[in-house]
Design a protein around this motif. Structure first.
Motif, PDB file in Angstrom:
ATOM      1  N   LEU A 333      62.682  61.285  23.639  1.00  0.00           N
ATOM      2  CA  LEU A 333      63.521  61.206  22.452  1.00  0.00           C
ATOM      3  C   LEU A 333      63.840  62.598  21.914  1.00  0.00           C
ATOM      4  O   LEU A 333      64.964  62.893  21.515  1.00  0.00           O
ATOM      5  CB  LEU A 333      62.852  60.352  21.378  1.00  0.00           C
ATOM      6  N   LEU A 334      62.823  63.448  21.899  1.00  0.00           N
ATOM      7  CA  LEU A 334      63.048  64.820  21.444  1.00  0.00           C
ATOM      8  C   LEU A 334      63.991  65.563  22.388  1.00  0.00           C
ATOM      9  O   LEU A 334      64.860  66.328  21.948  1.00  0.00           O
ATOM     10  CB  LEU A 334      61.710  65.557  21.335  1.00  0.00           C
ATOM     11  N   ALA A 335      63.815  65.338  23.695  1.00  0.00           N
ATOM     12  CA  ALA A 335      64.697  65.986  24.664  1.00  0.00           C
ATOM     13  C   ALA A 335      66.136  65.499  24.493  1.00  0.00           C
ATOM     14  O   ALA A 335      67.097  66.280  24.581  1.00  0.00           O
ATOM     15  CB  ALA A 335      64.212  65.715  26.083  1.00  0.00           C
ATOM     16  N   ASN A 400      64.347  64.866  34.961  1.00  0.00           N
ATOM     17  CA  ASN A 400      64.574  63.435  34.776  1.00  0.00           C
ATOM     18  C   ASN A 400      65.075  62.780  36.051  1.00  0.00           C
ATOM     19  O   ASN A 400      64.678  61.654  36.385  1.00  0.00           O
ATOM     20  CB  ASN A 400      65.569  63.207  33.637  1.00  0.00           C
ATOM     21  N   LEU A 401      65.950  63.475  36.794  1.00  0.00           N
ATOM     22  CA  LEU A 401      66.451  62.910  38.044  1.00  0.00           C
ATOM     23  C   LEU A 401      65.342  62.833  39.101  1.00  0.00           C
ATOM     24  O   LEU A 401      65.240  61.830  39.836  1.00  0.00           O
ATOM     25  CB  LEU A 401      67.616  63.752  38.565  1.00  0.00           C
ATOM     26  N   ILE A 402      64.502  63.857  39.198  1.00  0.00           N
ATOM     27  CA  ILE A 402      63.384  63.825  40.158  1.00  0.00           C
ATOM     28  C   ILE A 402      62.388  62.742  39.768  1.00  0.00           C
ATOM     29  O   ILE A 402      61.850  62.005  40.631  1.00  0.00           O
ATOM     30  CB  ILE A 402      62.708  65.201  40.226  1.00  0.00           C
ATOM     31  N   GLU A 449      73.349  54.431  29.524  1.00  0.00           N
ATOM     32  CA  GLU A 449      73.194  54.015  28.135  1.00  0.00           C
ATOM     33  C   GLU A 449      71.732  54.144  27.723  1.00  0.00           C
ATOM     34  O   GLU A 449      70.816  53.995  28.544  1.00  0.00           O
ATOM     35  CB  GLU A 449      73.670  52.574  27.962  1.00  0.00           C
ATOM     36  N   ARG A 450      71.526  54.342  26.453  1.00  0.00           N
ATOM     37  CA  ARG A 450      70.159  54.498  25.937  1.00  0.00           C
ATOM     38  C   ARG A 450      69.379  53.188  26.102  1.00  0.00           C
ATOM     39  O   ARG A 450      69.890  52.103  25.793  1.00  0.00           O
ATOM     40  CB  ARG A 450      70.185  54.872  24.458  1.00  0.00           C
ATOM     41  N   GLY A 461      59.094  52.878  32.149  1.00  0.00           N
ATOM     42  CA  GLY A 461      59.974  53.941  31.669  1.00  0.00           C
ATOM     43  C   GLY A 461      60.572  53.572  30.316  1.00  0.00           C
ATOM     44  O   GLY A 461      60.442  52.431  29.850  1.00  0.00           O
ATOM     45  N   SER A 462      61.222  54.518  29.717  1.00  0.00           N
ATOM     46  CA  SER A 462      61.793  54.310  28.385  1.00  0.00           C
ATOM     47  C   SER A 462      63.287  54.003  28.419  1.00  0.00           C
ATOM     48  O   SER A 462      63.864  53.602  27.413  1.00  0.00           O
ATOM     49  CB  SER A 462      61.570  55.568  27.524  1.00  0.00           C
ATOM     50  N   GLY A 463      63.927  54.222  29.557  1.00  0.00           N
ATOM     51  CA  GLY A 463      65.365  54.013  29.614  1.00  0.00           C
ATOM     52  C   GLY A 463      66.171  55.147  28.980  1.00  0.00           C
ATOM     53  O   GLY A 463      67.339  54.969  28.641  1.00  0.00           O
ATOM     54  N   LEU A 464      65.532  56.307  28.846  1.00  0.00           N
ATOM     55  CA  LEU A 464      66.208  57.450  28.216  1.00  0.00           C
ATOM     56  C   LEU A 464      66.530  58.570  29.197  1.00  0.00           C
ATOM     57  O   LEU A 464      67.297  59.475  28.871  1.00  0.00           O
ATOM     58  CB  LEU A 464      65.344  58.028  27.082  1.00  0.00           C
ATOM     59  N   GLY A 465      65.931  58.528  30.387  1.00  0.00           N
ATOM     60  CA  GLY A 465      66.070  59.649  31.312  1.00  0.00           C
ATOM     61  C   GLY A 465      67.514  59.940  31.677  1.00  0.00           C
ATOM     62  O   GLY A 465      67.980  61.088  31.574  1.00  0.00           O
ATOM     63  N   LEU A 466      68.280  58.904  32.091  1.00  0.00           N
ATOM     64  CA  LEU A 466      69.666  59.137  32.493  1.00  0.00           C
ATOM     65  C   LEU A 466      70.573  59.394  31.295  1.00  0.00           C
ATOM     66  O   LEU A 466      71.622  60.043  31.445  1.00  0.00           O
ATOM     67  CB  LEU A 466      70.170  57.944  33.303  1.00  0.00           C
ATOM     68  N   ALA A 467      70.188  58.904  30.111  1.00  0.00           N
ATOM     69  CA  ALA A 467      70.958  59.253  28.912  1.00  0.00           C
ATOM     70  C   ALA A 467      70.839  60.743  28.616  1.00  0.00           C
ATOM     71  O   ALA A 467      71.809  61.399  28.217  1.00  0.00           O
ATOM     72  CB  ALA A 467      70.468  58.431  27.715  1.00  0.00           C
ATOM     73  N   ILE A 468      69.638  61.270  28.854  1.00  0.00           N
ATOM     74  CA  ILE A 468      69.439  62.711  28.688  1.00  0.00           C
ATOM     75  C   ILE A 468      70.262  63.476  29.720  1.00  0.00           C
ATOM     76  O   ILE A 468      70.900  64.487  29.418  1.00  0.00           O
ATOM     77  CB  ILE A 468      67.941  63.054  28.808  1.00  0.00           C
TER      78      ILE A 468
END
Length: 515
Positions: A333-335, A400-402, A449-450, A461-468
């Protein structure tokens, strides 16, 4: 699978700091707030007050020239009358100044009149002996009236003088052709001239003393009237609610203020977007943190009620797992918040060597790949690939991609990070491929999407990696492509290829020239 350079060295810890270093301690400076009204008033009044004495000086010079003209004509008439009375009889210069001629010289009751007549040898015939002689380098011209300023009896006078040709005044003709010039001078003091100049100046300056205050009042009124739209704009802005970030109506402001209102509206738009991002971040964080926090609370309460050590240990393991999940979510979230608020203005882009950056990021995942029994490889071009970007953000994107590749690749599989470049199109490519289950075509529109999770993936996972990843790519004007891995032939495991396309800097050179 193509030949790849495999990393078999232990991972090294990379410490990244979220706080930006301060550029320096700003010294407090006392600033005086200048008034726009006072600034304009100064620039209008100061030239006006400076031009006023200049106009007086010019008026004096013009008035003096105007006053001299009629008095010089009168003085010329006087010296001409006297010159006409000069004759030469038997070699002697005589004057025939009659009563009327003398009256002409002394008719002025204000100025003192002085005259002088000298023969051709410079001997005074008649008049004031203290009148100075003219000093002129050119030979005198007969019967030409000339003027000069001089002093007689320590008083400044205006003198008109004529050289009289005695040959033309002789009663009896002489055979001598030698020029014989007599000098006739008439001078007068400057009292009448000064009086006329003063009258002209008074006639000009007295109205200026009246006009100047009126002009000041008109300037003051005009400035007050002209700056009224600023005061009205200020009142409209102050009357707004604290949460009103709508654009300011520019329909009632002068044309000169439109750029200011436009800049304010742009700032309000950016502020509104920033507040929306912050609200969305807080809402997302609060929503997503409920589940791990609730699980941690439940596991801690369960551990407190247990007496069996094995059950307590299980609860503590679950508590540690929930804590790790919550920590990961907070970090992501911070990232994401940092990526959304990153702009070139806050942190300018730098020239980076993409292969070196990818290699450094990849080393942090070597140990994780060993633990998951995944072959993690790295391929790079034979030349340096230079791009402009933010190293911290690009490393976050790559991490995040790795992480996704290692999470979705089964044990015994492989994942490869690849850096390529197309010098013809000036493009750089950062690719991450794996031989996992891949991403269905209909899911590729939603994975950025988030908090979006592919159903049935069974991967934590949080579902935030690809949003970042998407936010960072947008900050670098990069494009993202999701493809099947062309090296995978199995339909059940088509693999995945994520390609990030960046702009290549033109000074890309072979690596041999850098080493």
């Amino acid at each position: 699978m193509p030949d790849a350079h495999r990393l078999n060295t232990p991972a090294t810890d990379v410490i990244t700091s979220d706080a930006t270093a301060a550029e320096g301690v700003a010294q407090a400076e006392e600033r005086t707030h200048r008034s726009l009204f006072g600034e304009i008033l100064d620039w209008m009044l100061v030239p006006l007050l400076l031009l006023w004495p200049l106009s007086i000086a010019i008026t004096y010079m013009v008035a003096k020239s105007i006053a001299n003209e009629p008095f010089d004509r009168a003085l010329e008439d006087k010296v001409t009358v006297v010159a006409q009375q000069v004759k030469e009889v038997n070699g002697r210069v005589i004057t025939r100044l009659t009563g009327p001629a003398t009256d002409i010289l002394h008719a002025d009751d204000v100025d003192n009149i002085y005259y002088q007549i000298l023969d051709s040898r410079g001997i005074m015939v008649e008049g004031d002996p203290e009148m100075p002689l003219p000093t002129e380098a050119d030979p005198p011209q007969p019967w030409a009236t000339k003027f000069r300023y001089d002093f007689v009896h320590n008083t400044e006078v205006r003198i008109a003088y004529i050289y009289v040709d005695l040959h033309k005044t002789q009663v009896e003709p002489q055979l001598s052709i030698e020029p014989r010039l007599a000098l006739v001078q008439v001078g007068e003091t400057l009292e009448k001239r000064s009086q006329l100049v003063n009258q002209i100046i008074k006639g000009v300056i007295v109205p200026e003393f009246i006009i100047l205050p009126v002009a000041l009042i008109l300037v003051w009124f005009a400035l007050t009237r002209g700056l009224r739209p600023l005061a009205e704009l200020q009142q409209r802005i102050r009357a707004r609610r604290p949460d009103d970030l709508s654009p300011i109506d520019s329909g009632y402001v002068p044309e000169e203020i439109l750029p200011l209102v436009g800049s304010l509206n742009d700032m309000l738009e950016r502020l509104s977007q920033s507040i929306k991002i912050q609200k969305r971040f807080i809402a997302d964080a609060a929503h997503q943190m409920k589940t791990p926090l609730a699980g941690m609370r439940m596991q801690s309460e369960l551990a407190l009620r247990q007496t069996d050590q094995s059950e307590i240990h299980k609860s503590l393991e679950q508590l540690a797992k929930s804590s790790s999940s919550a920590t990961r979510m907070v970090n992501q979230l911070l990232a994401l918040a940092r990526a959304e608020n990153q702009t070139p203005a806050t942190k300018p882009m730098q020239l980076l060597e993409l292969s070196e950056l990818a290699r450094d990021s990849l080393q942090n995942w070597v140990q994780t790949s060993f633990n998951k029994k995944i072959d993690l490889g790295f391929e790079q071009a034979d030349y340096s690939v230079l791009v402009k970007g933010d190293a911290t953000m690009l490393q976050e994107l790559l991490n995040n991609l790795i992480d996704n590749a290692l999470n979705y690749t089964p044990a015994g599989g492989y994942a490869t990070v690849r850096v390529l470049a197309d010098e013809g199109r000036q493009l750089a490519f950062l690719e991450i491929e794996d031989n996992g289950p891949g991403i269905a075509i209909h899911e590729r529109e939603h994975i950025f999407e988030r908090f979006y999770r592919i159903l049935g993936s069974n991967v934590e996972g949080s579902g935030l990696g690809l949003a970042i990843v998407r936010e960072i790519a947008q900050q670098h004007n990069a494009e993202i492509e999701i493809l099947n891995n062309p090296h995978c032939k199995e339909k059940k495991s088509p693999g995945c290829l994520v390609r990030i396309t960046l702009h290549l800097e033109p000074n890309t050179v072979p690596l041999d020239y850098i080493n």
